[in-house]
Design an enzyme around this catalytic site. Structure first.
Site, PDB file in Angstrom:
ATOM      1  N   TRP A 145       0.839  -1.139  -0.002  1.00 43.03           N
ATOM      2  CA  TRP A 145      -0.035   0.102   0.159  1.00 43.03           C
ATOM      3  C   TRP A 145       0.756   1.231   0.063  1.00 43.03           C
ATOM      4  O   TRP A 145       1.746   1.308   0.571  1.00 43.03           O
ATOM      5  CB  TRP A 145      -0.824   0.036   1.169  1.00 43.03           C
ATOM      6  CG  TRP A 145      -1.191   1.479   1.694  1.00 43.03           C
ATOM      7  CD1 TRP A 145      -0.797   2.346   2.306  1.00 43.03           C
ATOM      8  CD2 TRP A 145      -2.738   1.858   1.505  1.00 43.03           C
ATOM      9  NE1 TRP A 145      -1.530   3.494   2.418  1.00 43.03           N
ATOM     10  CE2 TRP A 145      -2.770   3.142   2.012  1.00 43.03           C
ATOM     11  CE3 TRP A 145      -3.949   1.331   0.781  1.00 43.03           C
ATOM     12  CZ2 TRP A 145      -3.907   3.737   1.910  1.00 43.03           C
ATOM     13  CZ3 TRP A 145      -5.001   2.092   0.564  1.00 43.03           C
ATOM     14  CH2 TRP A 145      -5.028   3.384   1.162  1.00 43.03           C
TER      15      TRP A 145
ATOM     16  N   ASP B 132       0.081   8.959   1.088  1.00 45.38           N
ATOM     17  CA  ASP B 132       1.024  10.403   0.341  1.00 45.38           C
ATOM     18  C   ASP B 132       2.315  10.270  -0.034  1.00 45.38           C
ATOM     19  O   ASP B 132       3.068   9.588   0.550  1.00 45.38           O
ATOM     20  CB  ASP B 132       0.895  11.354   1.464  1.00 45.38           C
ATOM     21  CG  ASP B 132      -0.411  11.429   2.458  1.00 45.38           C
ATOM     22  OD1 ASP B 132      -1.231  10.778   2.256  1.00 45.38           O
ATOM     23  OD2 ASP B 132      -0.325  11.955   3.510  1.00 45.38           O
TER      24      ASP B 132
ATOM     25  N   ARG C 183       0.044  17.265  12.509  1.00 39.19           N
ATOM     26  CA  ARG C 183       0.920  16.361  11.413  1.00 39.19           C
ATOM     27  C   ARG C 183       1.369  17.009  10.312  1.00 39.19           C
ATOM     28  O   ARG C 183       0.910  18.142   9.687  1.00 39.19           O
ATOM     29  CB  ARG C 183       0.112  15.209  11.157  1.00 39.19           C
ATOM     30  CG  ARG C 183      -1.316  15.398  10.670  1.00 39.19           C
ATOM     31  CD  ARG C 183      -2.072  13.964  10.528  1.00 39.19           C
ATOM     32  NE  ARG C 183      -3.331  14.047   9.994  1.00 39.19           N
ATOM     33  CZ  ARG C 183      -4.178  14.210  10.727  1.00 39.19           C
ATOM     34  NH1 ARG C 183      -4.438  14.354  12.035  1.00 39.19           N
ATOM     35  NH2 ARG C 183      -5.567  14.348  10.161  1.00 39.19           N
ATOM     36  N   ASP C 184       2.228  16.251   9.498  1.00 41.10           N
ATOM     37  CA  ASP C 184       2.834  16.544   8.093  1.00 41.10           C
ATOM     38  C   ASP C 184       3.596  17.611   8.008  1.00 41.10           C
ATOM     39  O   ASP C 184       3.261  18.542   7.284  1.00 41.10           O
ATOM     40  CB  ASP C 184       1.505  16.682   7.174  1.00 41.10           C
ATOM     41  CG  ASP C 184       0.433  15.246   7.605  1.00 41.10           C
ATOM     42  OD1 ASP C 184       0.964  14.197   7.723  1.00 41.10           O
ATOM     43  OD2 ASP C 184      -0.668  15.865   7.167  1.00 41.10           O
TER      44      ASP C 184
ATOM     45  N   GLU D 214      -4.685  18.637   6.185  1.00 40.86           N
ATOM     46  CA  GLU D 214      -3.480  17.969   6.351  1.00 40.86           C
ATOM     47  C   GLU D 214      -2.503  18.502   5.438  1.00 40.86           C
ATOM     48  O   GLU D 214      -2.896  19.229   4.422  1.00 40.86           O
ATOM     49  CB  GLU D 214      -3.949  16.545   5.816  1.00 40.86           C
ATOM     50  CG  GLU D 214      -4.974  15.808   7.180  1.00 40.86           C
ATOM     51  CD  GLU D 214      -5.241  14.553   6.694  1.00 40.86           C
ATOM     52  OE1 GLU D 214      -5.207  13.749   7.585  1.00 40.86           O
ATOM     53  OE2 GLU D 214      -5.717  14.139   5.525  1.00 40.86           O
TER      54      GLU D 214
ATOM     55  N   TRP E 196      -9.228   9.008  -0.214  1.00 43.71           N
ATOM     56  CA  TRP E 196      -9.573   8.175   0.548  1.00 43.71           C
ATOM     57  C   TRP E 196     -10.862   7.372   0.664  1.00 43.71           C
ATOM     58  O   TRP E 196     -10.900   6.299   0.943  1.00 43.71           O
ATOM     59  CB  TRP E 196      -9.445   8.732   2.278  1.00 43.71           C
ATOM     60  CG  TRP E 196      -8.117   9.128   2.567  1.00 43.71           C
ATOM     61  CD1 TRP E 196      -7.339  10.257   2.680  1.00 43.71           C
ATOM     62  CD2 TRP E 196      -7.272   7.974   2.996  1.00 43.71           C
ATOM     63  NE1 TRP E 196      -6.062  10.062   3.227  1.00 43.71           N
ATOM     64  CE2 TRP E 196      -6.061   8.483   3.506  1.00 43.71           C
ATOM     65  CE3 TRP E 196      -7.256   6.805   3.274  1.00 43.71           C
ATOM     66  CZ2 TRP E 196      -4.880   8.027   3.657  1.00 43.71           C
ATOM     67  CZ3 TRP E 196      -5.967   6.131   3.782  1.00 43.71           C
ATOM     68  CH2 TRP E 196      -4.873   6.788   3.908  1.00 43.71           C
TER      69      TRP E 196
HETATM   70  C1  FRU Z   1      -3.038  12.197   4.549  1.00 41.46           C
HETATM   71  C2  FRU Z   1      -2.678  11.765   5.924  1.00 41.46           C
HETATM   72  C3  FRU Z   1      -1.710  12.559   6.619  1.00 41.46           C
HETATM   73  C4  FRU Z   1      -1.046  11.514   7.529  1.00 41.46           C
HETATM   74  C5  FRU Z   1      -0.930  10.293   6.534  1.00 41.46           C
HETATM   75  C6  FRU Z   1      -1.189   8.861   7.566  1.00 41.46           C
HETATM   76  O1  FRU Z   1      -3.636  11.428   3.524  1.00 41.46           O
HETATM   77  O2  FRU Z   1      -3.810  11.312   6.639  1.00 41.46           O
HETATM   78  O3  FRU Z   1      -2.335  13.451   7.371  1.00 41.46           O
HETATM   79  O4  FRU Z   1       0.122  12.081   7.712  1.00 41.46           O
HETATM   80  O5  FRU Z   1      -1.891  10.250   5.675  1.00 41.46           O
HETATM   81  O6  FRU Z   1      -0.755   7.939   6.370  1.00 41.46           O
END
Ligand code: FRU
Length: 494
Positions: free
Chosen positions: A35, A38, A166-167, A222, A305
């Site tokens: 899989w 991002d 995050r990110d 995100e 998603w």
């Molecule tokens: C975005 C996300 C990010 C996170 C990652 C987890 O698609 O939800 O915010 O870091 O995927 O896999």
């Protein structure tokens, strides 16, 4: 190396051979096995482009996140490297979530990512904690920073928590200092982008909130990115849980560019315009980099998603990246075009000038599943046509439609007949501009995707298709005469 990372590296080494090159896209990156979500750490290092990705090698479902790793010299043909990092410390035991990469002045590569660890609310229910972490390496192997996390609860302003934090996307400023943007959620439940700065990439300090949703543009924001472009400053982000606005933002989770101005001294961002980045069924979590020759290039996850359940039977991989896109601004709007490197992959050219189309026709030489094709349309008479359709990936049972409705000025993509036997939404509309009654569509096909760039990149529509490769026909039809020109190149990626 931890046993968790070693296990992932052995696993991908063992099982990648069961995926033949023909079972993958020709010029879009897929996970080495299992899989991908991002794209992460999109950067130039050691003479090559590096692309990491959210990775669960052991199945085609999301799971404890590792970072997969690949390199390329042309942004299109990728070579796999071993998995870079794995969820193998207390601070990232749940997963190494999205982040970015940069070269340090001493030549080492710095990865900044979100470490997710298990936590609990006061009432005992589970609430994972997200903090920002570092790993340093040589482009192949990475060591996690012993002082992780570098951004934690204590660095957050009032009203923010590590439940959603995050990110990180980091960059180096001209004066040699560093900055990063991180997605977060405010007390009103909606997204915000926080700015942090650092003298050395290791010690980080909170500066301010660059922009926030106030529940207007989705909830959690995100995967932010923040960069100058053609005299403006762009903040891009991927908001979760958005309600559609007209024909924009229909995918639940979306991508958006906030275009404005930025004062580096005060760290203030002034939003002026908001623009959807992609109008297709699948595009999320894009990240940009600056190429050595100064181009701002963006790559996204060619997936959404909400459509992840729509996997082909017996999938050996799931998730792919988009074609990297060169960004620019024109009349205050974001323009995206496929990276010019794609021209070096052009094979046979077939072109038709000003052919009249009405009944469904196929043109000799115009077919294929790895194709870069530009189609220009205009009505043949004053009454004009109401509808013009291009079918791609067409076989006896399959096709994907691209339909233009000039009265409404809408372009529609529909992959209901592309071979996915799932009851999900298969159609998206996008408002486009006609220039003197003309419209120009650049259509990139790869074995498992369709990307459309309208009028030199004013809009993009990206969609995954899992149609059998034998369905390689392309046809054109209209309800009244249309004058059409076509230029098609095969793409030779191997
Ligand atoms: C975005 C996300 C990010 C996170 C990652 C987890 O698609 O939800 O915010 O870091 O995927 O896999």
């Amino acid at each position: 190396m931890s046993t968790i990372l070693q296990k992932a590296r052995e696993y991908e080494q063992k099982y990648r051979v069961y995926i033949t090159p023909e079972e993958r896209p020709g010029y879009h990156l897929t996970p080495q096995v299992g899989w991908m979500n991002d794209p992460n750490g999109f950067s130039f290092y050691g003479g090559e482009y590096h692309l990491f990705y959210q990775y669960h090698p052991y199945s085609t479902e999301w799971g404890p996140m590792h970072w997969g790793h690949a390199v390329s010299t042309d942004l299109l043909r990728w070579k796999y490297l071993p998995a870079a990092i794995a969820p193998d410390t207390e601070i990232d035991q749940v997963g190494c979530f999205s982040g970015s990469a940069i070269e340090l002045p001493d030549g080492r590569q710095l990865l900044m990512y979100t470490g997710v660890r298990q936590g609990r609310n006061e009432d005992g229910t589970r609430r994972d904690q997200q903090t920002q972490c570092l790993a340093v390496g040589n482009g192949l192997n990475y060591v996690k920073y012993t002082a992780n996390p570098v951004l934690d609860d204590k660095d957050l302003p009032e009203g923010f928590t590590t439940a959603d934090f995050r990110d990180p996307k980091l960059w180096r400023e001209e004066d040699g200092s560093y900055a990063c943007v991180v997605g977060a959620r405010t007390e009103d439940g909606s997204g915000a982008i926080l700015l942090f700065t650092s003298p050395d990439g290791f010690q980080w300090k909170y500066e301010n909130i660059l922009d926030r949703s106030y529940n207007e543009y989705g909830r959690m924001w995100e995967c932010p990115d923040f960069f100058p472009l053609d005299g403006k400053q762009l903040l891009i982000t991927s908001p979760q849980d958005m309600s559609p606005l007209g024909l924009e933002f229909h995918n639940g989770n979306n991508t958006m560019a906030l275009i404005g101005s930025y004062d580096r001294n005060t760290h203030r961002f002034e939003r002026e315009q908001v623009q959807a980045i992609d109008y297709g069924l699948e595009f999320y979590a894009p990240q940009t980099m600056l190429t050595p020759d100064g181009r701002r290039v963006m790559i996204g996850w060619l997936q959404n998603w909400d459509t992840c359940s729509a996997q082909p039977p017996n999938a050996k991989w799931f998730g792919q990246t988009s074609t990297p896109r060169e960004l620019s601004l024109k009349d205050g709007r974001l323009i995206q075009v496929p990276v010019r490197e794609i021209e070096a992959l052009h094979g046979r050219r077939v072109a038709y000038q000003d052919v009249t189309v009405q009944e469904e026709v196929s043109l000799k030489g115009v077919y294929g599943r790895m194709v870069d094709m530009t189609v220009t349309l205009r009505p043949a008479d004053v009454d004009g046509f109401q509808q013009f359709t291009i079918k791609v990936a067409k076989g006896s049972q399959h096709y994907t439609n691209i339909t233009f409705f000039p009265k409404a000025s809408v372009l529609r993509v529909n992959r209901a007949h592309s071979g996915l036997a799932r009851d999900i939404i298969h159609e998206r509309d996008c408002l486009v501009r006609q220039q003197n009654g003309e419209i120009r569509l650049r259509i990139l096909l790869d074995r498992f995707s369709l990307e459309i760039f309208v009028n030199g990149g004013e809009q993009a529509m990206s969609t995954a298709i899992y149609t059998p490769q034998t369905a390689d026909g392309i046809s054109f039809e209209a309800d009244r005469s249309v004058i059409m020109s076509v230029e098609k190149f095969d793409i030779i990626a191997e």
